[in-house]
Scaffold this motif. Structure first.
Motif, PDB file in Angstrom:
ATOM      1  N   UNK A 145      22.442  50.679   4.635  1.00  0.00           N
ATOM      2  CA  UNK A 145      21.895  49.353   4.318  1.00  0.00           C
ATOM      3  C   UNK A 145      22.774  48.218   4.821  1.00  0.00           C
ATOM      4  N   UNK A 146      23.716  48.516   5.704  1.00  0.00           N
ATOM      5  CA  UNK A 146      24.651  47.476   6.151  1.00  0.00           C
ATOM      6  C   UNK A 146      23.931  46.318   6.829  1.00  0.00           C
ATOM      7  N   UNK A 147      22.782  46.608   7.471  1.00  0.00           N
ATOM      8  CA  UNK A 147      22.022  45.542   8.125  1.00  0.00           C
ATOM      9  C   UNK A 147      21.589  44.479   7.120  1.00  0.00           C
ATOM     10  N   UNK A 148      21.261  44.887   5.902  1.00  0.00           N
ATOM     11  CA  UNK A 148      20.837  43.931   4.873  1.00  0.00           C
ATOM     12  C   UNK A 148      21.989  43.001   4.502  1.00  0.00           C
ATOM     13  N   UNK A 149      23.173  43.559   4.346  1.00  0.00           N
ATOM     14  CA  UNK A 149      24.341  42.750   3.995  1.00  0.00           C
ATOM     15  C   UNK A 149      24.698  41.792   5.137  1.00  0.00           C
ATOM     16  N   UNK A 150      24.578  42.274   6.373  1.00  0.00           N
ATOM     17  CA  UNK A 150      24.845  41.413   7.527  1.00  0.00           C
ATOM     18  C   UNK A 150      23.853  40.259   7.551  1.00  0.00           C
ATOM     19  N   UNK A 151      22.574  40.560   7.305  1.00  0.00           N
ATOM     20  CA  UNK A 151      21.563  39.508   7.291  1.00  0.00           C
ATOM     21  C   UNK A 151      21.828  38.480   6.212  1.00  0.00           C
ATOM     22  N   UNK A 152      22.217  38.949   5.030  1.00  0.00           N
ATOM     23  CA  UNK A 152      22.520  38.048   3.912  1.00  0.00           C
ATOM     24  C   UNK A 152      23.683  37.120   4.276  1.00  0.00           C
ATOM     25  N   UNK A 199      26.183  31.965   6.230  1.00  0.00           N
ATOM     26  CA  UNK A 199      27.142  31.319   7.136  1.00  0.00           C
ATOM     27  C   UNK A 199      26.486  30.247   7.994  1.00  0.00           C
ATOM     28  N   UNK A 200      25.229  30.450   8.365  1.00  0.00           N
ATOM     29  CA  UNK A 200      24.551  29.496   9.251  1.00  0.00           C
ATOM     30  C   UNK A 200      23.737  28.449   8.490  1.00  0.00           C
ATOM     31  N   UNK A 201      23.881  28.414   7.161  1.00  0.00           N
ATOM     32  CA  UNK A 201      23.289  27.332   6.399  1.00  0.00           C
ATOM     33  C   UNK A 201      21.880  27.580   5.904  1.00  0.00           C
ATOM     34  N   UNK A 202      21.440  28.831   5.847  1.00  0.00           N
ATOM     35  CA  UNK A 202      20.122  29.144   5.324  1.00  0.00           C
ATOM     36  C   UNK A 202      20.206  29.745   3.934  1.00  0.00           C
ATOM     37  N   UNK A 203      19.060  30.226   3.439  1.00  0.00           N
ATOM     38  CA  UNK A 203      19.028  30.894   2.144  1.00  0.00           C
ATOM     39  C   UNK A 203      19.426  32.350   2.343  1.00  0.00           C
ATOM     40  N   UNK A 204      20.543  32.794   1.764  1.00  0.00           N
ATOM     41  CA  UNK A 204      21.050  34.140   2.045  1.00  0.00           C
ATOM     42  C   UNK A 204      20.048  35.257   1.785  1.00  0.00           C
ATOM     43  N   UNK A 205      19.304  35.168   0.691  1.00  0.00           N
ATOM     44  CA  UNK A 205      18.411  36.265   0.342  1.00  0.00           C
ATOM     45  C   UNK A 205      17.277  36.392   1.349  1.00  0.00           C
ATOM     46  N   UNK A 206      16.879  35.291   1.993  1.00  0.00           N
ATOM     47  CA  UNK A 206      15.846  35.375   3.021  1.00  0.00           C
ATOM     48  C   UNK A 206      16.392  36.061   4.273  1.00  0.00           C
ATOM     49  N   UNK A 207      17.641  35.787   4.593  1.00  0.00           N
ATOM     50  CA  UNK A 207      18.265  36.500   5.708  1.00  0.00           C
ATOM     51  C   UNK A 207      18.330  37.985   5.447  1.00  0.00           C
ATOM     52  N   UNK A 208      18.685  38.356   4.213  1.00  0.00           N
ATOM     53  CA  UNK A 208      18.719  39.765   3.845  1.00  0.00           C
ATOM     54  C   UNK A 208      17.346  40.395   3.867  1.00  0.00           C
ATOM     55  N   UNK A 209      16.322  39.642   3.448  1.00  0.00           N
ATOM     56  CA  UNK A 209      14.960  40.171   3.421  1.00  0.00           C
ATOM     57  C   UNK A 209      14.452  40.480   4.822  1.00  0.00           C
ATOM     58  N   UNK A 210      14.722  39.592   5.764  1.00  0.00           N
ATOM     59  CA  UNK A 210      14.284  39.823   7.146  1.00  0.00           C
ATOM     60  C   UNK A 210      15.058  40.982   7.761  1.00  0.00           C
ATOM     61  N   UNK A 211      16.362  41.041   7.509  1.00  0.00           N
ATOM     62  CA  UNK A 211      17.181  42.126   8.058  1.00  0.00           C
ATOM     63  C   UNK A 211      16.771  43.477   7.472  1.00  0.00           C
ATOM     64  N   UNK A 212      16.258  43.474   6.239  1.00  0.00           N
ATOM     65  CA  UNK A 212      15.853  44.730   5.604  1.00  0.00           C
ATOM     66  C   UNK A 212      14.721  45.415   6.349  1.00  0.00           C
ATOM     67  N   UNK A 213      13.952  44.639   7.108  1.00  0.00           N
ATOM     68  CA  UNK A 213      12.864  45.228   7.897  1.00  0.00           C
ATOM     69  C   UNK A 213      13.407  46.283   8.852  1.00  0.00           C
ATOM     70  N   UNK A 214      14.592  46.029   9.388  1.00  0.00           N
ATOM     71  CA  UNK A 214      15.174  46.909  10.400  1.00  0.00           C
ATOM     72  C   UNK A 214      15.421  48.306   9.854  1.00  0.00           C
ATOM     73  N   UNK A 215      15.832  48.410   8.597  1.00  0.00           N
ATOM     74  CA  UNK A 215      16.164  49.717   8.022  1.00  0.00           C
ATOM     75  C   UNK A 215      15.021  50.299   7.198  1.00  0.00           C
ATOM     76  N   UNK A 216      13.901  49.598   7.099  1.00  0.00           N
ATOM     77  CA  UNK A 216      12.768  50.110   6.319  1.00  0.00           C
ATOM     78  C   UNK A 216      12.144  51.322   7.026  1.00  0.00           C
ATOM     79  N   UNK A 217      11.995  52.451   6.332  1.00  0.00           N
ATOM     80  CA  UNK A 217      11.450  53.661   6.986  1.00  0.00           C
ATOM     81  C   UNK A 217      10.068  53.469   7.600  1.00  0.00           C
ATOM     82  N   UNK A 218       9.288  52.534   7.048  1.00  0.00           N
ATOM     83  CA  UNK A 218       7.929  52.340   7.532  1.00  0.00           C
ATOM     84  C   UNK A 218       7.821  51.814   8.956  1.00  0.00           C
ATOM     85  N   UNK A 219       8.904  51.300   9.545  1.00  0.00           N
ATOM     86  CA  UNK A 219       8.810  50.824  10.932  1.00  0.00           C
ATOM     87  C   UNK A 219       8.561  51.978  11.895  1.00  0.00           C
TER      88      UNK A 219
END
Length: 505
Positions: free
Chosen positions: A177-184, A189-209
């Motif tokens: 799940x490291x991709x989720x932490x990186x997204x968060x 760091x870039x001034x956005x909402x951290x949980x939204x960054x984590x949510x988008x990054x979570x797509x990468x590791x979701x088995x359904x892809x």
């Protein structure tokens, strides 16, 4: 209780020397450093801070950084935060007294200040942002890496077979799940909402892809890895900021997060995952090719130029590369080679110790900082000894080059030596070592590289690190000032100003 009192005493000693609670705007810590945002830099008493027993040195960067060492910083920071809160409530803090600085500490501080000015370029500031994304992940990488190494040893020995599956889960869960932490962290760091960054990054590791076709091929969960997560989260930040400008305030709470995840998610699935996957594969392929064909030569250059890279701030670009290699192969083959730079530094410091037998001040600095240097914390030696002296810094790089060449040679011969985590170096890297030919072989090669780095750094410095003028200037009796003698911490006498994060850093 005694340990808590010691940590609180350290925090209490530091606070007035950085201008008091009213001067502190932010508090954070990494693996070895207390990082402070300050309102007024002129209120800081650098030299008095360096004389605090637990302080190994200071660094002025985008934040003011006080090096306390691994373990200590995690215990001192909460005490410091509590004192700041108390100080703000009472508004009674005052700056501390001024202590006399040692000559080499002054030179080291001046060199660091000059380098900081040079490093304040847009590209290097961007690299700092990248480093700030990955540095908070280092403790988990280290912990999981050590557990992975322990599990591998037990599996190879056939011991505790009922426990090894549980250890494997502990070691692999974070990496899955490291991709989720990186997204968060990226969104933060870039001034956005951290949980939204984590949510988008979570797509990468979701088995359904695995059910999605893109660019004529089926996607794989984890494709693109940390690089894809980084890109996806940056995109999410820009989409979110665009939405904040154009979406009516009454609809913002519903529309902005929806559009952020939807737009960024579609681009991630049908673009970024494929592109980042190709880049990640290319990084792994290039690293393998570089060391299998360039071997000793590549190791020589990497080990020799790592300290200058640190001085230029360019070493931060290697952090995502290390993480990508760990994610792909289970270990990074670059870190053990780069760690040889620290070995060259230790050897150089030992040579300085012998070449200046009458300079008790510098010798005390080296005695205090050497244990930390052996464990991979080389900042006090670098900025307290070798860099201010000049030529010994170059000869330390020579030692790192020979150590790196030794490890690189074995990679060329087919014995890959890697680290399952980034951060530690020196002797502290032993628990994290991994390779393709068994743990014993990997440890032997890395230990051999350290020995070569120590010897080469020592020989180069002893015979070529001092000119006549330098010896005449520094090989005289220089007893430390009383205020310095009283500071008995690991780098109190050095005043050393750190040059880098663990390899990490």
């Amino acid at each position: 209780m005694a340990t808590e009192d010691k940590n609180r005493a350290t925090a209490a000693a530091i606070l007035p020397l950085v201008g008091g609670a009213a001067n502190v705007s932010s508090i954070a810590h990494c693996m070895t450093r207390l990082r402070l945002g300050l309102h007024d830099r002129t209120l800081v008493d650098d030299e008095a801070l360096k004389a605090v027993p637990a302080v190994m040195g200071v660094v002025e960067d985008d934040t003011y950084q006080i090096v306390l060492g691994p373990g200590t910083v995690a215990r001192v920071t909460p005490e410091f935060e509590q004192l700041v809160e108390e100080g703000r409530a009472s508004a009674s803090e005052t700056p501390g007294p001024v202590h006399t600085a040692e000559e080499l500490a002054d030179k080291g501080a001046a060199l660091k200040a000059q380098q900081k000015t040079k490093n304040s370029t847009p590209f290097k500031l961007f690299l700092r942002k990248i480093a700030n994304i990955f540095v908070p992940l280092i403790p988990a990488l280290i912990g999981c890496g050590i557990i992975a190494g322990l599990n591998g040893l037990l599996v190879n020995l056939g011991w505790l077979t009922s426990v090894t599956p549980a250890l494997a889960a502990m070691a692999s869960g974070f990496m899955a799940l490291i991709a989720v932490f990186v997204g968060y962290n990226t969104a933060k760091e870039f001034g956005g909402t951290p949980i939204l960054g984590g949510a988008v990054a979570a797509i990468i590791v979701f088995p359904g892809v695995a059910n999605i076709d893109a660019f004529g091929q089926t996607l794989s969960p984890g494709q693109g890895g940390v690089l894809g997560a980084l890109g996806a989260a940056v995109l999410a930040v820009y989409v979110e900021k665009w939405c904040r400008r154009w979406v009516p305030e009454a609809l913002d709470v519903l529309v902005t997060p929806t559009l952020t995840v939807l737009i960024s998610g579609l681009v991630t699935i049908f673009g970024l995952m494929y592109v980042a996957g190709e880049v990640s594969s290319a990084i792994g392929t290039f690293a393998d090719w570089l060391l299998s064909t360039g071997g000793a030569g590549a190791g020589f250059l990497l080990g020799g130029f790592f300290l200058p890279l640190v001085m230029l701030g360019l070493h931060q670009a290697l952090i995502p590369i290390h993480t990508t290699l760990i994610e792909q192969q289970g270990f990074t083959v670059l870190l053990p080679i780069l760690a040889m730079a620290g070995a060259g530094q230790v050897g150089a410091a030992a040579a300085v110790y012998l070449r200046l037998p009458r300079n008790e001040s510098i010798r005390k600095t080296i005695r205090s900082a050497m244990p930390a240097g052996l464990l991979g914390v080389g900042e006090p030696l670098i900025y307290g000894v070798s860099l201010p002296l000049g030529r010994p810094f170059i000869t330390a790089c020579v030692g790192g080059a020979f150590g790196g060449g030794f490890v690189g040679l074995f990679n060329q011969l087919g014995d890959s030596v890697g680290s399952t985590a980034i951060g530690p170096s020196g002797w502290a890297l032993f628990p994290l070592l991994d390779g393709n030919h068994g743990l014993g072989s990997t440890i032997a090669i890395y230990a051999g590289g350290l020995l070569v780095g120590y010897v080469a750094g020592f020989v180069a410095t002893y015979f070529f690190g001092f000119g006549k003028a330098l010896l005449t200037e520094f090989n005289v009796s220089q007893e430390p000032a009383p205020s310095t003698v009283a500071a008995t911490g690991p780098a109190a006498a050095s005043g050393g100003t750190p040059a880098k994060e663990p390899a990490g850093v």
